[in-house]
Each structure stands twice: as C-alpha cells, then as structure tokens.
Enzyme design. Structure first.
Site, PDB file in Angstrom:
ATOM      1  N   ASP A 141      16.262 -14.470  27.596  1.00  0.00           N
ATOM      2  CA  ASP A 141      15.763 -13.121  27.903  1.00  0.00           C
ATOM      3  C   ASP A 141      14.540 -13.227  28.797  1.00  0.00           C
ATOM      4  O   ASP A 141      13.625 -12.402  28.737  1.00  0.00           O
ATOM      5  CB  ASP A 141      15.431 -12.389  26.594  1.00  0.00           C
ATOM      6  CG  ASP A 141      15.238 -10.902  26.818  1.00  0.00           C
ATOM      7  OD1 ASP A 141      14.544 -10.263  25.991  1.00  0.00           O
ATOM      8  OD2 ASP A 141      15.742 -10.388  27.832  1.00  0.00           O
ATOM      9  N   LYS A 144      15.358 -13.812  35.202  1.00  0.00           N
ATOM     10  CA  LYS A 144      16.823 -13.836  35.319  1.00  0.00           C
ATOM     11  C   LYS A 144      17.316 -14.972  36.213  1.00  0.00           C
ATOM     12  O   LYS A 144      18.406 -15.473  36.024  1.00  0.00           O
ATOM     13  CB  LYS A 144      17.329 -12.478  35.808  1.00  0.00           C
ATOM     14  CG  LYS A 144      16.789 -11.302  34.978  1.00  0.00           C
ATOM     15  CD  LYS A 144      16.839 -11.558  33.462  1.00  0.00           C
ATOM     16  CE  LYS A 144      15.923 -10.627  32.693  1.00  0.00           C
ATOM     17  NZ  LYS A 144      15.712 -11.045  31.280  1.00  0.00           N
ATOM     18  N   ASP A 169      20.644 -11.912  27.511  1.00  0.00           N
ATOM     19  CA  ASP A 169      20.401 -10.492  27.751  1.00  0.00           C
ATOM     20  C   ASP A 169      20.444 -10.218  29.258  1.00  0.00           C
ATOM     21  O   ASP A 169      20.278 -11.131  30.079  1.00  0.00           O
ATOM     22  CB  ASP A 169      19.020 -10.091  27.198  1.00  0.00           C
ATOM     23  CG  ASP A 169      18.811  -8.576  27.236  1.00  0.00           C
ATOM     24  OD1 ASP A 169      17.646  -8.145  27.334  1.00  0.00           O
ATOM     25  OD2 ASP A 169      19.810  -7.827  27.179  1.00  0.00           O
ATOM     26  N   ASN A 170      20.692  -8.981  29.641  1.00  0.00           N
ATOM     27  CA  ASN A 170      20.541  -8.512  31.021  1.00  0.00           C
ATOM     28  C   ASN A 170      21.510  -9.124  32.024  1.00  0.00           C
ATOM     29  O   ASN A 170      21.169  -9.275  33.205  1.00  0.00           O
ATOM     30  CB  ASN A 170      19.116  -8.755  31.527  1.00  0.00           C
ATOM     31  CG  ASN A 170      18.075  -8.225  30.598  1.00  0.00           C
ATOM     32  OD1 ASN A 170      17.262  -8.985  30.081  1.00  0.00           O
ATOM     33  ND2 ASN A 170      18.078  -6.917  30.362  1.00  0.00           N
ATOM     34  N   GLU A 199      18.271  -1.234  27.823  1.00  0.00           N
ATOM     35  CA  GLU A 199      17.455  -0.659  26.747  1.00  0.00           C
ATOM     36  C   GLU A 199      16.916   0.730  27.102  1.00  0.00           C
ATOM     37  O   GLU A 199      16.382   0.952  28.168  1.00  0.00           O
ATOM     38  CB  GLU A 199      16.290  -1.593  26.376  1.00  0.00           C
ATOM     39  CG  GLU A 199      15.464  -2.126  27.510  1.00  0.00           C
ATOM     40  CD  GLU A 199      15.952  -3.470  28.017  1.00  0.00           C
ATOM     41  OE1 GLU A 199      17.141  -3.781  27.863  1.00  0.00           O
ATOM     42  OE2 GLU A 199      15.143  -4.209  28.585  1.00  0.00           O
TER      43      GLU A 199
HETATM   44  C1  LIG Z   1       8.982 -19.506  29.389  1.00  0.00           C
HETATM   45  C2  LIG Z   1       9.225 -18.508  30.425  1.00  0.00           C
HETATM   46  C3  LIG Z   1       9.206 -17.193  30.098  1.00  0.00           C
HETATM   47  C4  LIG Z   1       9.397 -16.280  31.082  1.00  0.00           C
HETATM   48  C5  LIG Z   1       9.342 -14.888  30.682  1.00  0.00           C
HETATM   49  N1  LIG Z   1       8.558 -14.462  29.698  1.00  0.00           N
HETATM   50  N2  LIG Z   1       8.764 -13.138  29.593  1.00  0.00           N
HETATM   51  C6  LIG Z   1       9.695 -12.788  30.490  1.00  0.00           C
HETATM   52  C7  LIG Z   1      10.255 -11.407  30.616  1.00  0.00           C
HETATM   53  C8  LIG Z   1      11.549 -11.412  31.397  1.00  0.00           C
HETATM   54  N3  LIG Z   1      12.361 -10.204  31.137  1.00  0.00           N
HETATM   55  C9  LIG Z   1      12.607  -9.339  32.143  1.00  0.00           C
HETATM   56  O1  LIG Z   1      12.127  -9.514  33.255  1.00  0.00           O
HETATM   57  C10 LIG Z   1      13.411  -8.113  31.869  1.00  0.00           C
HETATM   58  C11 LIG Z   1      13.409  -7.091  32.818  1.00  0.00           C
HETATM   59  C12 LIG Z   1      14.137  -5.912  32.597  1.00  0.00           C
HETATM   60  C13 LIG Z   1      14.138  -4.832  33.616  1.00  0.00           C
HETATM   61  C14 LIG Z   1      13.008  -4.579  34.388  1.00  0.00           C
HETATM   62  C15 LIG Z   1      13.019  -3.561  35.334  1.00  0.00           C
HETATM   63  C16 LIG Z   1      14.165  -2.782  35.507  1.00  0.00           C
HETATM   64  F1  LIG Z   1      14.161  -1.777  36.403  1.00  0.00           F
HETATM   65  C17 LIG Z   1      15.291  -3.020  34.741  1.00  0.00           C
HETATM   66  C18 LIG Z   1      15.287  -4.058  33.807  1.00  0.00           C
HETATM   67  C19 LIG Z   1      14.868  -5.746  31.413  1.00  0.00           C
HETATM   68  C20 LIG Z   1      14.876  -6.777  30.478  1.00  0.00           C
HETATM   69  O2  LIG Z   1      15.581  -6.635  29.322  1.00  0.00           O
HETATM   70  C21 LIG Z   1      14.172  -7.958  30.695  1.00  0.00           C
HETATM   71  O3  LIG Z   1      14.263  -8.950  29.743  1.00  0.00           O
HETATM   72  N4  LIG Z   1      10.056 -13.877  31.206  1.00  0.00           N
HETATM   73  C22 LIG Z   1       9.602 -16.696  32.354  1.00  0.00           C
HETATM   74  C23 LIG Z   1       9.609 -18.068  32.624  1.00  0.00           C
HETATM   75  N5  LIG Z   1       9.424 -18.949  31.677  1.00  0.00           N
HETATM   76 MG   LIG Z   2      15.874  -8.492  28.390  1.00  0.00          MG
END
Ligand SMILES: Cc1cc(-c2n[nH]c(CCNC(=O)c3cc(-c4ccc(F)cc4)cc(O)c3O)n2)ccn1
Ligand SMILES: [Mg+2]
Length: 214
Positions: A141, A144, A169-170, A199
């Site tokens: 998650d 991406k 996810d996603n 979500e």
């Molecule tokens: C250890 C490590 C950890 C990471 C890291 N840590 N935390 C994350 C968060 C990442 N999650 C997302 O970006 C995300 C985005 C959307 C979204 C956004 C905008 C829109 F318009 C539509 C959908 C929806 C979702 O459900 C998502 O999960 N990455 C990165 C690298 N290394």
């Molecule tokens: Mg997500």
C-alpha cells in the site's frame, strides 16, 4: 501554526474512539474521512476485503508497505492471533509519528513495529534487523511504482515462502499496471482480483491477492 490532515485525523480518533478498542478507532477514521476530509486509508469497503483475507490467512508474520496513519495496520493487527506481529514501513516521518499514536490509542503497540524509511533499503535488512524468516502476508500500500521492484526484492531476499500471500491496494486507482501484469502472468503466482472502489469515493479500485507458488 496550521495542523496537518494526519494531525486532524489523529484528533478525531482521540475525540471519538475508545482507548483500547481497535474497531472504534477504525470507525472514527472512516467517519472523519467520509464527513470531514478524504484521506488515503484503504477505507471501509476495501477494508472488509482486507479483513476477510487476513482472517483466511491467519498470518503470524505480516509486512505492510505504507503505514500512512495506521488505519490498515490497526485493521490487520486487530485480527491477528496472540503472538503474531506486523512490521509496517512508512517513508514519511510525520506520518509515522501520527501512526504510532493511532496504534497506541487502539492498544495494539505490542503487535506492531513501525519502521521509518524507504522500502528498497529496509527489505534487504529484514532478516538481520528483525529476525524475520519469511512473511505469511504482505500488504502492499506504498508508492505505486515500488510494488513491482519490491516484490522482486522480497523474492530475491528469500522473504517469501510457498503459500505467502501478497495483497495489493490501489491496483486500479492510482494503478500499478506493471505489478498487475507481473503477478497475473508469472508462473510463480496465482492471482485474484477483488473489485471495489477507491476509499470514500465511487471511483473504481480493487485489491489484487496473489499467492506465491515458490
Ligand atoms: C517504506 C516506503 C513507504 C512508502 C510509503 N509510505 N506511505 C506511502 C503512501 C502511499 N499510498 C498512496 O500514495 C495512496 C494514494 C492514493 C490516492 C491519492 C490521490 C488520488 F487522487 C487517488 C488515490 C490512494 C491510496 O489508497 C494510497 O495508498 N508510501 C513509500 C516508499 N517506501
Ligand atoms: Mg492505498
């Protein structure tokens, strides 16, 4: 000074959820995100699919990539058997700080280890740093464009065993096309798509469940 969205989400948990009650923490976050401000938690609809996969797998060791505010971390941990543990990786230190407080409010800190930093650096250190052999369940998650390289890294580091489950996810929104192509066409995985919605919205999204065949 202006508060951040994760800070406002944490305040909603502290105001509306009961300490030590993970389900009330999940409910408080979903209500906040539906009624006040959208946030990138897996959410209640995809969360139910996550719950059913976790209950079916009954994992002892879990890796979560992308903690954010700890919503899915709390959802997963509340379903784990007594000695089971989750390691969750978060890149952003401000998110990690909030997640630790959300997890503490739920009373689940003994089952969860929040680790800060990029997945590409931490995955190769899992065995030596945390005494992990293999992961029974990995919840992807995070960024991406990291799903595919990190899956290959997990394979190369011997962190997956025959039967390990990857739940991503996603896979539609924002989308992970290269990851989907890989797990759906590789002879080393058996994949299944669970159609849902992004979500708190009507946009299509879904979870991809992939079993590592060894
Ligand atoms: C250890 C490590 C950890 C990471 C890291 N840590 N935390 C994350 C968060 C990442 N999650 C997302 O970006 C995300 C985005 C959307 C979204 C956004 C905008 C829109 F318009 C539509 C959908 C929806 C979702 O459900 C998502 O999960 N990455 C990165 C690298 N290394
Ligand atoms: Mg997500």
């Amino acid at each position: 000074t202006q508060s951040t969205r994760p800070q406002r989400l944490l305040h909603a948990v502290q105001k509306n959820a009961t300490r030590g009650d993970p389900r009330s923490v999940v409910k408080a976050i979903d209500n906040f995100c539906r009624q006040k401000e959208w946030a990138m938690n897996v959410g209640d609809e995809k969360g139910c699919i996550l719950d059913s996969v976790v209950s079916e797998v009954n994992p002892v060791t879990v890796l979560e990539l992308g903690t954010y505010c700890g919503y899915s971390t709390v959802r997963i941990a509340s379903l784990l058997p007594p000695r089971a543990k989750i390691i969750t990786l978060e890149f952003n230190p401000d998110y990690a700080k909030i997640a630790r407080q959300v997890i503490a409010w739920a009373g689940l800190e003994d089952k969860i280890q929040v680790v800060e930093g990029p997945s590409g650096e931490w995955i190769p250190k899992m065995k030596e740093q945390f005494g992990v052999k293999t992961f029974d369940l990995v919840f992807l998650d995070h960024w991406k464009d990291r799903y595919l390289p990190d899956t290959k890294l997990l394979e190369d580091c011997g962190l997956l065993r025959k039967g390990s489950i990857l739940l991503a996810d996603n896979v539609i929104c924002p989308g992970t096309p290269d990851y989907l192509e890989y797990v759906r066409n590789s002879p080393r995985y058996k994949s299944q798509y669970f159609k849902s919605h992004l979500e708190y919205t009507k946009a299509e999204d879904g979870l991809e469940k992939s079993v590592f065949l060894g």
